[in-house]
Design a protein around this motif. Structure first.
Motif, PDB file in Angstrom:
ATOM      1  N   VAL A 197      -6.055  -3.508  -4.225  1.00  0.00           N
ATOM      2  CA  VAL A 197      -5.510  -3.131  -2.931  1.00  0.00           C
ATOM      3  C   VAL A 197      -3.987  -3.074  -3.024  1.00  0.00           C
ATOM      4  O   VAL A 197      -3.358  -4.015  -3.518  1.00  0.00           O
ATOM      5  CB  VAL A 197      -5.940  -4.133  -1.847  1.00  0.00           C
ATOM      6  N   PRO A 198      -3.363  -1.976  -2.591  1.00  0.00           N
ATOM      7  CA  PRO A 198      -1.903  -1.878  -2.653  1.00  0.00           C
ATOM      8  C   PRO A 198      -1.217  -3.029  -1.924  1.00  0.00           C
ATOM      9  O   PRO A 198      -1.723  -3.537  -0.913  1.00  0.00           O
ATOM     10  CB  PRO A 198      -1.613  -0.542  -1.981  1.00  0.00           C
ATOM     11  N   GLU A 199      -0.084  -3.435  -2.433  1.00  0.00           N
ATOM     12  CA  GLU A 199       0.659  -4.549  -1.855  1.00  0.00           C
ATOM     13  C   GLU A 199       1.000  -4.262  -0.393  1.00  0.00           C
ATOM     14  O   GLU A 199       1.374  -3.143  -0.028  1.00  0.00           O
ATOM     15  CB  GLU A 199       1.943  -4.774  -2.639  1.00  0.00           C
ATOM     16  N   GLY A 200       0.832  -5.271   0.431  1.00  0.00           N
ATOM     17  CA  GLY A 200       1.143  -5.151   1.845  1.00  0.00           C
ATOM     18  C   GLY A 200       0.006  -4.624   2.688  1.00  0.00           C
ATOM     19  O   GLY A 200       0.143  -4.498   3.915  1.00  0.00           O
ATOM     20  N   LEU A 201      -1.130  -4.310   2.039  1.00  0.00           N
ATOM     21  CA  LEU A 201      -2.293  -3.817   2.755  1.00  0.00           C
ATOM     22  C   LEU A 201      -3.467  -4.753   2.541  1.00  0.00           C
ATOM     23  O   LEU A 201      -3.507  -5.500   1.566  1.00  0.00           O
ATOM     24  CB  LEU A 201      -2.674  -2.406   2.281  1.00  0.00           C
ATOM     25  N   ARG A 202      -4.419  -4.708   3.433  1.00  0.00           N
ATOM     26  CA  ARG A 202      -5.671  -5.437   3.251  1.00  0.00           C
ATOM     27  C   ARG A 202      -6.811  -4.558   3.745  1.00  0.00           C
ATOM     28  O   ARG A 202      -6.636  -3.758   4.676  1.00  0.00           O
ATOM     29  CB  ARG A 202      -5.660  -6.783   3.974  1.00  0.00           C
ATOM     30  N   ILE A 203      -7.946  -4.703   3.112  1.00  0.00           N
ATOM     31  CA  ILE A 203      -9.128  -3.932   3.498  1.00  0.00           C
ATOM     32  C   ILE A 203     -10.065  -4.853   4.265  1.00  0.00           C
ATOM     33  O   ILE A 203     -10.430  -5.931   3.784  1.00  0.00           O
ATOM     34  CB  ILE A 203      -9.814  -3.320   2.265  1.00  0.00           C
ATOM     35  N   VAL A 204     -10.435  -4.412   5.462  1.00  0.00           N
ATOM     36  CA  VAL A 204     -11.275  -5.231   6.342  1.00  0.00           C
ATOM     37  C   VAL A 204     -12.518  -4.438   6.730  1.00  0.00           C
ATOM     38  O   VAL A 204     -12.521  -3.205   6.681  1.00  0.00           O
ATOM     39  CB  VAL A 204     -10.500  -5.650   7.611  1.00  0.00           C
ATOM     40  N   PRO A 205     -13.587  -5.132   7.113  1.00  0.00           N
ATOM     41  CA  PRO A 205     -14.795  -4.418   7.554  1.00  0.00           C
ATOM     42  C   PRO A 205     -14.539  -3.625   8.833  1.00  0.00           C
ATOM     43  O   PRO A 205     -13.687  -3.984   9.658  1.00  0.00           O
ATOM     44  CB  PRO A 205     -15.803  -5.556   7.799  1.00  0.00           C
ATOM     45  N   TRP A 206     -15.303  -2.545   8.993  1.00  0.00           N
ATOM     46  CA  TRP A 206     -15.263  -1.797  10.249  1.00  0.00           C
ATOM     47  C   TRP A 206     -15.641  -2.709  11.408  1.00  0.00           C
ATOM     48  O   TRP A 206     -16.476  -3.607  11.278  1.00  0.00           O
ATOM     49  CB  TRP A 206     -16.263  -0.642  10.191  1.00  0.00           C
ATOM     50  N   SER A 207     -15.024  -2.474  12.567  1.00  0.00           N
ATOM     51  CA  SER A 207     -15.414  -3.170  13.796  1.00  0.00           C
ATOM     52  C   SER A 207     -15.247  -2.217  14.961  1.00  0.00           C
ATOM     53  O   SER A 207     -14.454  -1.256  14.901  1.00  0.00           O
ATOM     54  CB  SER A 207     -14.569  -4.424  14.018  1.00  0.00           C
ATOM     55  N   ALA A 208     -15.969  -2.475  16.014  1.00  0.00           N
ATOM     56  CA  ALA A 208     -15.866  -1.638  17.211  1.00  0.00           C
ATOM     57  C   ALA A 208     -14.455  -1.666  17.776  1.00  0.00           C
ATOM     58  O   ALA A 208     -13.974  -0.668  18.318  1.00  0.00           O
ATOM     59  CB  ALA A 208     -16.883  -2.098  18.256  1.00  0.00           C
ATOM     60  N   GLU A 209     -13.791  -2.805  17.631  1.00  0.00           N
ATOM     61  CA  GLU A 209     -12.427  -2.933  18.151  1.00  0.00           C
ATOM     62  C   GLU A 209     -11.450  -2.016  17.419  1.00  0.00           C
ATOM     63  O   GLU A 209     -10.443  -1.585  17.982  1.00  0.00           O
ATOM     64  CB  GLU A 209     -11.954  -4.387  18.048  1.00  0.00           C
ATOM     65  N   LEU A 210     -11.737  -1.710  16.160  1.00  0.00           N
ATOM     66  CA  LEU A 210     -10.869  -0.852  15.365  1.00  0.00           C
ATOM     67  C   LEU A 210     -11.203   0.630  15.507  1.00  0.00           C
ATOM     68  O   LEU A 210     -10.432   1.487  15.059  1.00  0.00           O
ATOM     69  CB  LEU A 210     -10.975  -1.225  13.880  1.00  0.00           C
ATOM     70  N   ASP A 211     -12.328   0.943  16.118  1.00  0.00           N
ATOM     71  CA  ASP A 211     -12.874   2.297  16.006  1.00  0.00           C
ATOM     72  C   ASP A 211     -11.949   3.365  16.581  1.00  0.00           C
ATOM     73  O   ASP A 211     -11.809   4.452  16.004  1.00  0.00           O
ATOM     74  CB  ASP A 211     -14.244   2.368  16.676  1.00  0.00           C
ATOM     75  N   GLU A 212     -11.309   3.103  17.703  1.00  0.00           N
ATOM     76  CA  GLU A 212     -10.410   4.109  18.271  1.00  0.00           C
ATOM     77  C   GLU A 212      -9.193   4.320  17.374  1.00  0.00           C
ATOM     78  O   GLU A 212      -8.736   5.460  17.200  1.00  0.00           O
ATOM     79  CB  GLU A 212      -9.972   3.694  19.681  1.00  0.00           C
ATOM     80  N   GLN A 213      -8.684   3.251  16.773  1.00  0.00           N
ATOM     81  CA  GLN A 213      -7.585   3.414  15.823  1.00  0.00           C
ATOM     82  C   GLN A 213      -8.027   4.247  14.611  1.00  0.00           C
ATOM     83  O   GLN A 213      -7.242   5.040  14.075  1.00  0.00           O
ATOM     84  CB  GLN A 213      -7.075   2.052  15.354  1.00  0.00           C
ATOM     85  N   LEU A 214      -9.267   4.057  14.197  1.00  0.00           N
ATOM     86  CA  LEU A 214      -9.780   4.841  13.071  1.00  0.00           C
ATOM     87  C   LEU A 214      -9.880   6.318  13.439  1.00  0.00           C
ATOM     88  O   LEU A 214      -9.581   7.194  12.613  1.00  0.00           O
ATOM     89  CB  LEU A 214     -11.147   4.311  12.643  1.00  0.00           C
ATOM     90  N   ARG A 215     -10.293   6.607  14.661  1.00  0.00           N
ATOM     91  CA  ARG A 215     -10.356   8.008  15.088  1.00  0.00           C
ATOM     92  C   ARG A 215      -8.973   8.655  15.022  1.00  0.00           C
ATOM     93  O   ARG A 215      -8.815   9.765  14.487  1.00  0.00           O
ATOM     94  CB  ARG A 215     -10.900   8.106  16.514  1.00  0.00           C
ATOM     95  N   LEU A 216      -7.979   7.962  15.552  1.00  0.00           N
ATOM     96  CA  LEU A 216      -6.625   8.514  15.552  1.00  0.00           C
ATOM     97  C   LEU A 216      -6.094   8.642  14.127  1.00  0.00           C
ATOM     98  O   LEU A 216      -5.413   9.621  13.789  1.00  0.00           O
ATOM     99  CB  LEU A 216      -5.700   7.625  16.392  1.00  0.00           C
ATOM    100  N   ALA A 217      -6.423   7.665  13.277  1.00  0.00           N
ATOM    101  CA  ALA A 217      -6.017   7.745  11.872  1.00  0.00           C
ATOM    102  C   ALA A 217      -6.681   8.933  11.194  1.00  0.00           C
ATOM    103  O   ALA A 217      -6.050   9.646  10.399  1.00  0.00           O
ATOM    104  CB  ALA A 217      -6.368   6.447  11.148  1.00  0.00           C
ATOM    105  N   HIS A 218      -7.955   9.153  11.505  1.00  0.00           N
ATOM    106  CA  HIS A 218      -8.669  10.299  10.924  1.00  0.00           C
ATOM    107  C   HIS A 218      -8.028  11.617  11.358  1.00  0.00           C
ATOM    108  O   HIS A 218      -7.807  12.512  10.533  1.00  0.00           O
ATOM    109  CB  HIS A 218     -10.134  10.265  11.341  1.00  0.00           C
ATOM    110  N   ASN A 219      -7.736  11.750  12.638  1.00  0.00           N
ATOM    111  CA  ASN A 219      -7.141  12.986  13.124  1.00  0.00           C
ATOM    112  C   ASN A 219      -5.808  13.269  12.435  1.00  0.00           C
ATOM    113  O   ASN A 219      -5.486  14.417  12.112  1.00  0.00           O
ATOM    114  CB  ASN A 219      -6.956  12.928  14.639  1.00  0.00           C
ATOM    115  N   GLU A 220      -5.029  12.218  12.198  1.00  0.00           N
ATOM    116  CA  GLU A 220      -3.762  12.399  11.502  1.00  0.00           C
ATOM    117  C   GLU A 220      -3.976  12.703  10.024  1.00  0.00           C
ATOM    118  O   GLU A 220      -3.358  13.621   9.463  1.00  0.00           O
ATOM    119  CB  GLU A 220      -2.895  11.150  11.641  1.00  0.00           C
ATOM    120  N   ALA A 221      -4.856  11.948   9.382  1.00  0.00           N
ATOM    121  CA  ALA A 221      -5.063  12.113   7.937  1.00  0.00           C
ATOM    122  C   ALA A 221      -5.596  13.495   7.598  1.00  0.00           C
ATOM    123  O   ALA A 221      -5.274  14.046   6.541  1.00  0.00           O
ATOM    124  CB  ALA A 221      -6.018  11.034   7.420  1.00  0.00           C
ATOM    125  N   PHE A 222      -6.409  14.067   8.478  1.00  0.00           N
ATOM    126  CA  PHE A 222      -7.035  15.354   8.185  1.00  0.00           C
ATOM    127  C   PHE A 222      -6.316  16.527   8.858  1.00  0.00           C
ATOM    128  O   PHE A 222      -6.809  17.656   8.811  1.00  0.00           O
ATOM    129  CB  PHE A 222      -8.510  15.332   8.594  1.00  0.00           C
TER     130      PHE A 222
END
Length: 350
Positions: A197-222
């Motif tokens: 894992v790159p320094e300064g980052l951590r990988i965490v399991p998916w959660s419902a609380e994160l889901d909207e942030q993931l949508r926005l991240a997806h829209n930006e990434a793609f």
């Protein structure tokens, strides 16, 4: 300043209503061996599953669409099933053909309509498929015109490369190959890549609380990926019957708390007998621009491979746009993935 989308200057385009050339009415197929035509409803899911399975068997597709996935397609309040779907019913009440047109509401760079349909293999060769495609084309043009979005426009059909008859049909209907996709897999009974894992980052399991942030991240990434459009909140959660939360992850920046990248998985357990092995499927993988170049995508894939193997999977699978400029295809090959199937997006660009 005029916007530029997919190498097209929007200001130079004719109005969408002109380009779409939508007919006032969409006539039903005629002369189709006594088939009667009506819209699809959710009650048709079991019958539609039988029909789609028959077509996938005939075309030797490496997957089968489950009833749960078909049911998913009835979700979404932007869809007008009474106008956007069609079923051809024989004298015994059996669905022998179907058609659907879907215009995703989030489209902001290219307004798209996805066309989907099939004819029972026992009823092929009678001209039904041609009429079904003509109906889809006409309804798709109506949806493009009704969108009111002054953007480049696309009618799109995905066809897997084993489906020779469908390929001939869509080509005859004026569709041309626009993009090529590969399904790739990697065995999990060999050494897996380390999770670095790159320094300064951590990988965490998916959660419902994160889901909207993931949508926005997806829209930006793609945002810079061909054929990808922003997903609304409703689009993001639509079609999740095969979603595998325990195989899905987010990469979090410790300094800001932002989502830097994500990986979403699916579990197509009904396909395993056909495939002859058990597989975890990576459905979405993205890294936001500010965090690219740090091998975060590799770390997410290594994380999910370990999760797949821990749950007894034999293979890791994913799909990729073979012309993806991010280098995803090379990344996957470098991690041991190899192509085992391909498909093509056929389109009419307007």
């Amino acid at each position: 300043m005029a916007g530029i989308v997919d190498d097209v200057t929007v200001a130079d385009l004719a109005p969408i209503a002109v380009r779409a050339a939508a007919p006032a009415d969409v006539p039903l197929p005629i002369g189709t061996d006594g088939l009667t035509w009506r819209p699809l409803t959710r009650d048709d899911v079991p019958a539609l599953a039988r029909l789609i399975t028959a077509t996938e068997d005939a075309d030797e597709a490496p997957y089968r669409t489950s009833a749960e996935e078909i049911d998913d397609e009835f979700d979404g309040d932007w869809k007008d099933h009474a106008r956007d779907t069609l079923a051809g019913i024989d004298a015994d009440g059996v669905i022998r053909a179907y058609a659907r047109a879907n215009q995703p509401p989030g489209d902001a760079r290219v307004v798209r309509v996805f066309l989907d349909g099939a004819v029972d293999p026992q009823w092929r060769g009678r001209g039904i498929g041609r009429q079904v495609l003509e109906w889809e084309n006409a309804r798709g043009r109506q949806l493009l015109a009704a969108s009111g979005k002054e953007l480049p426009a696309r009618l799109a059909v995905f066809v897997h490369d084993n489906a020779d008859a469908t390929i001939r049909l869509v080509r005859a209907g004026g569709f041309t190959p626009a993009r090529f996709y590969a399904e790739m897999r990697r065995p999990l009974d060999v050494e897996l890549p380390p999770v670095v894992v790159p320094e300064g980052l951590r990988i965490v399991p998916w959660s419902a609380e994160l889901d909207e942030q993931l949508r926005l991240a997806h829209n930006e990434a793609f945002a810079d990926h061909w054929g990808s459009e922003p997903r609304t909140a409703q689009e993001w959660v639509q079609g999740r019957s095969m979603f595998a939360p325990t195989w899905s992850f987010a990469a979090i920046d410790d300094a800001t708390g932002e989502v830097a990248g994500y990986l979403m998985s699916a579990r197509f357990e009904h396909d395993w007998p056909l495939l002859g092995y058990k597989a975890g499927y990576t459905d979405l993988l993205g890294v936001r621009r500010a965090w690219r170049g740090r091998r975060l995508g590799e770390a997410l894939l290594a994380t999910v491979m370990a999760a797949y193997r821990a749950d007894g999977m034999d293979m890791a699978e994913l799909g990729v746009d073979t012309a993806n400029q991010s280098g995803a295809h090379r990344l996957y090959e470098g991690l041991g993935y190899a192509v085992f199937h391909s498909s093509t997006l056929f389109s009419i660009e307007l």
